[in-house]
Design a protein around this motif. Structure first.
Motif, mmCIF file in Angstrom:
data_model
loop_
_atom_site.group_PDB
_atom_site.id
_atom_site.type_symbol
_atom_site.label_atom_id
_atom_site.label_comp_id
_atom_site.label_asym_id
_atom_site.label_seq_id
_atom_site.Cartn_x
_atom_site.Cartn_y
_atom_site.Cartn_z
ATOM 1 N N THR A 284 -82.369 -9.919 64.276
ATOM 2 C CA THR A 284 -82.050 -9.785 62.859
ATOM 3 C C THR A 284 -82.991 -8.778 62.208
ATOM 4 O O THR A 284 -82.665 -8.189 61.187
ATOM 5 N N ASP A 285 -84.177 -8.604 62.804
ATOM 6 C CA ASP A 285 -85.099 -7.556 62.388
ATOM 7 C C ASP A 285 -85.012 -6.454 63.441
ATOM 8 O O ASP A 285 -85.682 -6.513 64.468
ATOM 9 N N PRO A 286 -84.165 -5.450 63.217
ATOM 10 C CA PRO A 286 -83.883 -4.480 64.290
ATOM 11 C C PRO A 286 -85.073 -3.626 64.689
ATOM 12 O O PRO A 286 -85.011 -2.948 65.714
ATOM 13 N N ILE A 287 -86.155 -3.657 63.920
ATOM 14 C CA ILE A 287 -87.320 -2.847 64.289
ATOM 15 C C ILE A 287 -87.959 -3.352 65.579
ATOM 16 O O ILE A 287 -88.696 -2.644 66.241
ATOM 17 N N LEU A 288 -87.652 -4.604 65.951
ATOM 18 C CA LEU A 288 -88.178 -5.163 67.200
ATOM 19 C C LEU A 288 -87.213 -4.997 68.368
ATOM 20 O O LEU A 288 -87.484 -5.476 69.464
#
Length: 440
Positions: A284-288
């Motif tokens: 859900t946090d695409p930076i990861l």
């Protein structure tokens, strides 16, 4: 008088047997097992986990990911499952294990429902997680050389983190009482980050709770570990006490306040610690995310760092010995000529190999006089190509390969040596060439 004596003798023998069982060394464990701070395979070869987390429970159709993760060099994958309390239930454990084995990956299985228990109202307890593992025992038994059971993901939040001690010890005892022989992995409390040091300060209690002496502890490193000092201090404590540890999750420094991933992977390499980065894709946090839409041809910045960095997966991963890896391959090492005065010599070896890819290392040694630079050349006989390199500038023209020193490793004293590494591709054969070294 004879019968009481015999009864007493029998009782003493039973007591001695019980003591022997309770102090059974880890080497008696089946399959993967702990020995001191190391994880060993059944044959005694060391396994240093190098891999990523795959959010399988939310993306059960992304089965191709196992092959893609392997192709990028990983030797381990941590697979997200669900007990049914929040996600799942994951009834496809046998299929997941099969995918791991087909792709020559060690399989760390975890249930995610336990995340933040005590603070997250919907979370499952570790006792409920143990019940899930027991429900899957029929497909887990016999897979001890391939599977690690991660009791539960980040099983306690920040509320009453000390409850982690009894909950973790209880889950371990429950699985052992039900006949599980597997290597167990115990995540830290505080959402995995152990910032209150409950795991660090009670590690021995947890290890002692395992009658098989076959548990490894797992720390998750995110914003709590945003400096080199915080990382090294934590790892130093485990190393000094001889406690087995892996870095079961971590992210990357996408801003100054985030986790210092470069220190984590460097320290892991130096200390021989396993690491499993979060996560392959679908956050859900695409930076990861390491890939865009699960596509291995679209690595993100994080993906490039973890797979292609100097201490990343490609540079440091060795396939498990159970799959024929263990850091050795079949090519016979090339015997280099004796270094001449003012000259240098080079030796070439393959340090890891998998379907279509391999990792190699070249050692450059100065002769009886110091040198100020070096160039190593070789020619492949089987169509191999070099795809990536570190600690040298490597170029290729057809079958010919040329490697030149970096600014920091060109000057060598007489008899001194340096190494550089690389990744390559092969098809059909992967014989070792004979390298030649020329001083600058």
């Amino acid at each position: 008088m004879r019968r009481p004596f015999l009864a007493l003798a029998a009782a003493l023998l039973a007591a001695v047997a019980a003591v022997l069982v309770s102090v059974q060394p880890s080497s008696a464990a089946t399959g993967l097992h702990v020995s001191g701070t190391k994880i060993l395979e059944a044959g005694g070869q060391e396994l240093i986990m190098r891999g990523v987390n795959h959010p399988h429970v939310w993306y059960t159709g992304q089965t191709r990911s196992f092959a893609d993760i392997k192709a990028l060099g990983a030797n381990t994958v941590r697979v997200v499952l669900g007990t049914g309390k929040r996600w799942g239930p994951s009834g496809d454990v046998a299929s997941v294990i099969s995918l791991c084995k087909q792709n020559r990956l060690i399989c760390v299985l975890e249930v995610h429902d336990t995340t933040g228990y005590g603070e997250e109202g919907a979370a499952a307890s570790l006792d409920e997680a143990a019940d899930y593992w027991i429900s899957q025992k029929s497909v887990l038994t016999g897979e001890e050389s391939y599977v690690v059971i991660n009791l539960g993901n980040e099983p306690i939040g920040n509320v009453n983190a000390s409850q982690w001690i009894d909950a973790t010890a209880g889950a371990i005892r429950k699985l052992r009482a039900n006949g599980f022989e597997h290597l167990l992995m115990a995540d830290a409390p505080n959402w995995g980050q152990d910032w209150q040091y409950v795991m660090r300060d009670n590690a021995q209690t947890i290890l002692d709770a395992d009658s098989r002496r076959n548990t490894v502890l797992s720390i998750h490193m995110y914003s709590v570990f945003n400096t080199a000092a915080a990382i090294t201090s934590y790892l130093d404590r485990f190393q000094a006490n001889g406690w087995p540890l892996v870095i079961g999750e971590f992210g990357w420094r996408f801003n100054s306040g985030e986790v210092d991933d470069e220190t984590i992977v460097a320290e892991a390499r130096t200390r021989g610690l396993g690491y499993l980065a979060w996560s392959w894709s679908g956050n859900t946090d695409p930076i990861l995310d390491m890939t865009v839409g699960f596509d291995p041809n679209q690595l993100t910045t994080w993906g490039q760092r973890i797979f292609n960095g100097v201490n990343g997966i490609k540079a440091t991963s060795k396939e498990a010995a159970v799959y024929g890896g263990g850091g050795t391959t079949s090519p016979t090492p090339t015997v280099s000529p004796t270094p001449q005065p003012g000259g240098c010599s080079a030796t070439y070896k393959v340090t890891g190999q998998w379907g279509g890819g391999f990792q190699g290392e070249v050692k450059v040694t100065a002769g009886s006089s110091a040198i100020r630079g070096w160039t190593v050349t070789w020619t492949y006989a089987d169509g191999q190509t070099v795809t990536n390199a570190w600690n040298a500038t490597v170029t290729g023209s057809g079958a010919a390969v040329t490697a030149r020193n970096m600014s920091y490793n060109g000057s060598l004293a007489a008899g001194a040596a340096t190494t550089f590494g690389f990744l390559g591709s092969w098809n059909g054969a992967n014989s070792a060439p004979a390298p030649a070294c020329t001083p600058a």
